[in-house]
Design a protein around this motif. Structure first.
Motif, PDB file in Angstrom:
ATOM      1  N   PRO A  16       0.830  -1.205   0.000  1.00  6.42           N
ATOM      2  CA  PRO A  16       0.000   0.000   0.000  1.00  6.42           C
ATOM      3  C   PRO A  16       0.868   1.260   0.000  1.00  6.42           C
ATOM      4  O   PRO A  16       1.931   1.313   0.633  1.00  6.42           O
ATOM      5  CB  PRO A  16      -0.805  -0.134   1.294  1.00  6.42           C
ATOM      6  CG  PRO A  16      -0.883  -1.612   1.518  1.00  6.42           C
ATOM      7  CD  PRO A  16       0.451  -2.135   1.070  1.00  6.42           C
ATOM      8  N   ALA A  17       0.394   2.276  -0.702  1.00 10.21           N
ATOM      9  CA  ALA A  17       1.143   3.529  -0.847  1.00 10.21           C
ATOM     10  C   ALA A  17       1.506   4.133   0.504  1.00 10.21           C
ATOM     11  O   ALA A  17       2.598   4.691   0.668  1.00 10.21           O
ATOM     12  CB  ALA A  17       0.333   4.521  -1.673  1.00 10.21           C
ATOM     13  N   ARG A  18       0.632   4.023   1.480  1.00 10.60           N
ATOM     14  CA  ARG A  18       0.884   4.638   2.795  1.00 10.60           C
ATOM     15  C   ARG A  18       2.137   4.036   3.428  1.00 10.60           C
ATOM     16  O   ARG A  18       2.926   4.741   4.053  1.00 10.60           O
ATOM     17  CB  ARG A  18      -0.337   4.430   3.686  1.00 10.60           C
ATOM     18  CG  ARG A  18      -0.306   5.148   5.009  1.00 10.60           C
ATOM     19  CD  ARG A  18      -0.273   6.681   4.891  1.00 10.60           C
ATOM     20  NE  ARG A  18      -1.433   7.233   4.284  1.00 10.60           N
ATOM     21  CZ  ARG A  18      -2.355   7.950   4.903  1.00 10.60           C
ATOM     22  NH1 ARG A  18      -2.250   8.208   6.178  1.00 10.60           N
ATOM     23  NH2 ARG A  18      -3.382   8.426   4.249  1.00 10.60           N
ATOM     24  N   ILE A  19       2.346   2.735   3.265  1.00  5.81           N
ATOM     25  CA  ILE A  19       3.543   2.092   3.817  1.00  5.81           C
ATOM     26  C   ILE A  19       4.789   2.586   3.095  1.00  5.81           C
ATOM     27  O   ILE A  19       5.789   2.946   3.731  1.00  5.81           O
ATOM     28  CB  ILE A  19       3.419   0.556   3.750  1.00  5.81           C
ATOM     29  CG1 ILE A  19       2.324   0.091   4.718  1.00  5.81           C
ATOM     30  CG2 ILE A  19       4.759  -0.120   4.058  1.00  5.81           C
ATOM     31  CD1 ILE A  19       1.994  -1.390   4.622  1.00  5.81           C
ATOM     32  N   ALA A  36       2.568  11.745   9.330  1.00  8.37           N
ATOM     33  CA  ALA A  36       1.291  11.887   8.633  1.00  8.37           C
ATOM     34  C   ALA A  36       0.771  10.553   8.101  1.00  8.37           C
ATOM     35  O   ALA A  36      -0.424  10.410   7.842  1.00  8.37           O
ATOM     36  CB  ALA A  36       1.413  12.891   7.499  1.00  8.37           C
ATOM     37  N   ALA A  37       1.644   9.551   7.968  1.00  9.36           N
ATOM     38  CA  ALA A  37       1.213   8.236   7.485  1.00  9.36           C
ATOM     39  C   ALA A  37       0.444   7.460   8.549  1.00  9.36           C
ATOM     40  O   ALA A  37      -0.230   6.485   8.239  1.00  9.36           O
ATOM     41  CB  ALA A  37       2.428   7.424   7.016  1.00  9.36           C
ATOM     42  N   ALA A 112      -4.681   4.233   6.846  1.00  6.43           N
ATOM     43  CA  ALA A 112      -3.522   4.796   7.546  1.00  6.43           C
ATOM     44  C   ALA A 112      -2.840   3.692   8.346  1.00  6.43           C
ATOM     45  O   ALA A 112      -3.415   2.620   8.570  1.00  6.43           O
ATOM     46  CB  ALA A 112      -3.967   5.920   8.481  1.00  6.43           C
ATOM     47  N   ILE A 113      -1.631   3.959   8.795  1.00 10.79           N
ATOM     48  CA  ILE A 113      -0.941   2.994   9.650  1.00 10.79           C
ATOM     49  C   ILE A 113      -1.544   3.097  11.037  1.00 10.79           C
ATOM     50  O   ILE A 113      -1.482   4.141  11.696  1.00 10.79           O
ATOM     51  CB  ILE A 113       0.576   3.278   9.704  1.00 10.79           C
ATOM     52  CG1 ILE A 113       1.181   3.162   8.298  1.00 10.79           C
ATOM     53  CG2 ILE A 113       1.266   2.316  10.673  1.00 10.79           C
ATOM     54  CD1 ILE A 113       2.611   3.654   8.196  1.00 10.79           C
ATOM     55  N   GLY A 114      -2.157   2.017  11.481  1.00 18.03           N
ATOM     56  CA  GLY A 114      -2.763   1.969  12.816  1.00 18.03           C
ATOM     57  C   GLY A 114      -1.783   1.470  13.850  1.00 18.03           C
ATOM     58  O   GLY A 114      -1.847   1.840  15.013  1.00 18.03           O
TER      59      GLY A 114
END
Length: 120
Positions: A16-19, A36-37, A112-114
């Motif tokens: 995933p792009a967020r990672i 922000a991630a 998002a990263i939880g």
């Protein structure tokens, strides 16, 4: 419960792009982009300490690894399920032991990263 030892090997570009955004920012020491991630109530665990929420994560990122000189290279990635991913990094440097392979275990929540757990 997530079985972090399972999963399908993937190319990092498939994560995933967020990672990938977080990893690039982390390596560049771009703390604002890295923070922000994360989800506002996320956790990050490293060296046995858990940091809760973006402000604690920001403080951790500002100091993590600064006492050592090292190289870091992503050497593998796998997807457990759509919300759980692992990226393995190989480190070499002047830290105790001099060499380490660390698993960055990501749990996504609402894009998002939880949670992030970094461990051998």
């Amino acid at each position: 419960m997530t079985n972090w030892d399972q999963g399908t090997p993937v190319d990092r570009a498939e994560l995933p792009a967020r990672i990938n955004t977080y990893l690039a920012a982390h390596l560049a020491r771009d703390i604002d982009t890295a923070v922000a991630a994360f989800a506002p109530d996320a956790t990050a665990t490293d060296e046995g300490r858990t940091h809760h929420g973006r402000e604690e994560i920001r403080a951790w990122l500002a100091t993590a690894g600064t006492e050592y000189t090292y190289t870091i290279e992503a050497v593998g990635a796998r997807t457990i399920d759509p919300d759980h991913h692992v990226v393995v990094h190989h480190l070499e440097g002047d830290f105790p032991g001099g060499v380490a392979d660390l698993q960055f275990k990501f749990a996504l929540r609402d894009g998002a990263i939880g949670a992030l757990v970094i461990e051998p």
